[in-house]
Design a protein around this motif. Structure first.
Motif, mmCIF file in Angstrom:
data_model
loop_
_atom_site.group_PDB
_atom_site.id
_atom_site.type_symbol
_atom_site.label_atom_id
_atom_site.label_comp_id
_atom_site.label_asym_id
_atom_site.label_seq_id
_atom_site.Cartn_x
_atom_site.Cartn_y
_atom_site.Cartn_z
ATOM 1 N N ARG A 1 0.849 -1.196 0.000
ATOM 2 C CA ARG A 1 0.000 0.000 0.000
ATOM 3 C C ARG A 1 0.880 1.240 0.000
ATOM 4 N N PRO A 2 0.368 2.359 -0.501
ATOM 5 C CA PRO A 2 1.152 3.596 -0.400
ATOM 6 C C PRO A 2 1.276 4.008 1.061
ATOM 7 N N VAL A 3 2.341 4.729 1.370
ATOM 8 C CA VAL A 3 2.517 5.189 2.744
ATOM 9 C C VAL A 3 1.372 6.132 3.101
ATOM 10 N N GLU A 4 0.864 6.012 4.318
ATOM 11 C CA GLU A 4 -0.290 6.795 4.749
ATOM 12 C C GLU A 4 0.036 7.537 6.039
ATOM 13 N N ALA A 5 -0.563 8.704 6.198
ATOM 14 C CA ALA A 5 -0.422 9.456 7.443
ATOM 15 C C ALA A 5 -1.707 10.233 7.692
ATOM 16 N N VAL A 6 -2.135 10.266 8.950
ATOM 17 C CA VAL A 6 -3.351 10.975 9.332
ATOM 18 C C VAL A 6 -3.053 11.817 10.567
ATOM 19 N N ASP A 7 -3.395 13.093 10.502
ATOM 20 C CA ASP A 7 -3.292 13.981 11.662
ATOM 21 C C ASP A 7 -4.651 13.970 12.344
ATOM 22 N N ALA A 8 -4.710 13.475 13.571
ATOM 23 C CA ALA A 8 -6.013 13.281 14.206
ATOM 24 C C ALA A 8 -5.921 13.480 15.708
ATOM 25 N N ALA A 9 -7.086 13.591 16.316
ATOM 26 C CA ALA A 9 -7.160 13.659 17.773
ATOM 27 C C ALA A 9 -6.738 12.319 18.357
ATOM 28 N N VAL A 10 -6.125 12.366 19.524
ATOM 29 C CA VAL A 10 -5.677 11.156 20.204
ATOM 30 C C VAL A 10 -6.828 10.576 21.011
ATOM 31 N N GLU A 11 -6.909 9.257 21.010
ATOM 32 C CA GLU A 11 -7.888 8.584 21.864
ATOM 33 C C GLU A 11 -7.372 8.646 23.294
ATOM 34 N N GLU A 12 -7.877 9.601 24.047
ATOM 35 C CA GLU A 12 -7.375 9.820 25.396
ATOM 36 C C GLU A 12 -8.036 8.892 26.399
ATOM 37 N N GLU A 13 -7.343 8.702 27.503
ATOM 38 C CA GLU A 13 -7.895 7.908 28.587
ATOM 39 C C GLU A 13 -9.091 8.644 29.173
ATOM 40 N N PRO A 14 -10.241 7.977 29.340
ATOM 41 C CA PRO A 14 -11.407 8.657 29.902
ATOM 42 C C PRO A 14 -11.181 9.081 31.341
ATOM 43 N N GLU A 15 -11.917 10.102 31.749
ATOM 44 C CA GLU A 15 -11.841 10.538 33.138
ATOM 45 C C GLU A 15 -12.355 9.428 34.054
ATOM 46 N N PRO A 16 -11.736 9.253 35.237
ATOM 47 C CA PRO A 16 -12.210 8.217 36.162
ATOM 48 C C PRO A 16 -13.670 8.435 36.538
ATOM 49 N N GLU A 17 -14.403 7.333 36.647
ATOM 50 C CA GLU A 17 -15.797 7.422 37.053
ATOM 51 C C GLU A 17 -15.882 7.655 38.553
ATOM 52 N N ALA A 18 -17.045 8.144 38.980
ATOM 53 C CA ALA A 18 -17.252 8.404 40.404
ATOM 54 C C ALA A 18 -17.056 7.117 41.199
ATOM 55 N N GLY A 19 -16.288 7.208 42.264
ATOM 56 C CA GLY A 19 -16.043 6.043 43.101
ATOM 57 C C GLY A 19 -14.896 5.171 42.627
ATOM 58 N N GLU A 20 -14.333 5.487 41.471
ATOM 59 C CA GLU A 20 -13.230 4.694 40.937
ATOM 60 C C GLU A 20 -11.932 5.079 41.633
ATOM 61 N N ALA A 21 -11.152 4.085 42.008
ATOM 62 C CA ALA A 21 -9.906 4.349 42.726
ATOM 63 C C ALA A 21 -8.935 5.129 41.844
ATOM 64 N N ALA A 22 -8.148 5.987 42.468
ATOM 65 C CA ALA A 22 -7.167 6.780 41.724
ATOM 66 C C ALA A 22 -6.078 5.873 41.155
ATOM 67 N N ALA A 23 -5.476 6.310 40.043
ATOM 68 C CA ALA A 23 -4.410 5.529 39.418
ATOM 69 C C ALA A 23 -3.155 5.573 40.287
ATOM 70 N N HIS A 24 -2.446 4.452 40.341
ATOM 71 C CA HIS A 24 -1.211 4.365 41.115
ATOM 72 C C HIS A 24 -0.051 4.943 40.298
ATOM 73 N N ASP A 25 0.710 5.840 40.896
ATOM 74 C CA ASP A 25 1.870 6.432 40.233
ATOM 75 C C ASP A 25 3.042 5.458 40.346
ATOM 76 N N VAL A 26 3.375 4.772 39.245
ATOM 77 C CA VAL A 26 4.403 3.730 39.310
ATOM 78 C C VAL A 26 5.817 4.292 39.195
ATOM 79 N N GLU A 27 5.939 5.614 39.176
ATOM 80 C CA GLU A 27 7.270 6.215 39.236
ATOM 81 C C GLU A 27 7.707 6.434 40.677
#
Length: 203
Positions: free
Chosen positions: A100-126
Motif C-alpha cells: 500500500r502507499p505510505v499513509e499518514a493521518v493527523d487526528a485527535a488522540v484517543e485519550e484515557e477517559p476521566e475516572p468514574e465516580a467512586g473509581e480508585a485513583a491511578a497508582h503512580d508507578v514512578e
C-alpha cells in the motif's frame, strides 16, 4: 538589523511510538531466532497480530532493525505503524506496508477517559509506593485473566487501565510519564499480560 536573516527555528523533539507488526507465527519465530526473552515488555498483541514496540524513551532501534532484517530474510510480510505526538490531544498516525502507499493521518488522540465516580485513583508507578500499591491490587490476578490499555492523558502523562477479560471490569489503574515505564512495571507484575496501545486514530 532588518536585513539580517533570522536564525532558523531549531524545532522541538516529539515523542514517537513505532510498532513492527507481523503475524504471530512470523514474529514469534523471528524473536526466538534472535534470542529475545519470552517476557520482553516490547512485544504486544495488536489487532489480532503480534507487534514489537519501540519509542523515543528506548535507547536505540537496533532490536527493531534486527527483527525487520530477520523477517525480510524469511520472506515474511510486516508493517510499520507509528504515532507521533505533536501536541496535547493530537498525533500523526503513519502506516508503512509493502503493498500500500505510505499513509499518514493527523487526528485527535484517543485519550484515557476521566475516572468514574467512586473509581480508585491511578497508582503512580514512578514511586516505590505506587508500585507496591499496584502489586497489592493485582496480587490475585493471573496474566491470562486480564489485559491492559495504555493511553495518553490530558495532563501529558500516560495511564494504564488493567481490565478483566470478558467483563472488562476495571481491576486497577496506573500512571507514569511515559509508555515504556508503564510497560515495564506491568510486565514485571503480570508477565505476558496483553497490552493494548493506541496506534490508530479514533474511528
Amino acid at each position: 538589523m532588518a536585513d539580517e536573516k533570522e536564525a532558523p527555528d531549531a524545532g522541538r523533539r516529539l515523542h514517537v511510538t513505532v510498532l513492527l507488526v507481523a503475524s504471530r507465527r512470523a514474529l514469534d519465530n523471528a524473536l526466538e531466532e534472535l534470542g529475545f526473552a519470552e517476557d520482553d515488555d516490547r512485544v504486544i498483541e495488536h489487532d489480532g497480530r503480534l507487534a514489537f514496540l519501540t519509542c523515543t524513551h528506548d535507547e536505540d532501534c537496533d532490536d527493531l532493525y534486527a527483527l525487520i532484517s530477520e523477517l525480510s530474510t524469511r520472506g515474511e510480510s510486516w508493517e510499520l505503524q507509528s504515532r507521533i505526538d505533536t501536541e496535547a490531544g493530537r498525533a500523526v498516525y503513519q502506516s508503512l506496508t509493502r503493498h500500500r502507499p505510505v499513509e499518514a493521518v493527523d487526528a485527535a488522540v484517543e485519550e484515557e477517559p476521566e475516572p468514574e465516580a467512586g473509581e480508585a485513583a491511578a497508582h503512580d508507578v514512578e514511586s516505590s509506593e505506587g508500585v507496591q500499591a499496584l502489586k497489592r491490587a493485582l496480587r490475585r490476578i493471573e496474566p491470562a485473566e486480564a489485559f491492559a490499555t495504555i493511553r495518553p492523558g490530558r495532563d501529558g502523562r500516560v495511564t494504564a487501565r488493567i481490565l478483566r477479560r470478558g467483563s472488562r471490569r476495571l481491576i486497577a489503574a496506573a500512571t507514569a510519564g511515559d509508555e515504556a515505564t508503564l510497560r515495564g512495571v506491568l510486565r514485571e507484575i503480570l508477565p505476558n499480560v496483553m497490552l493494548d496501545v493506541a496506534m490508530k486514530p479514533p474511528s
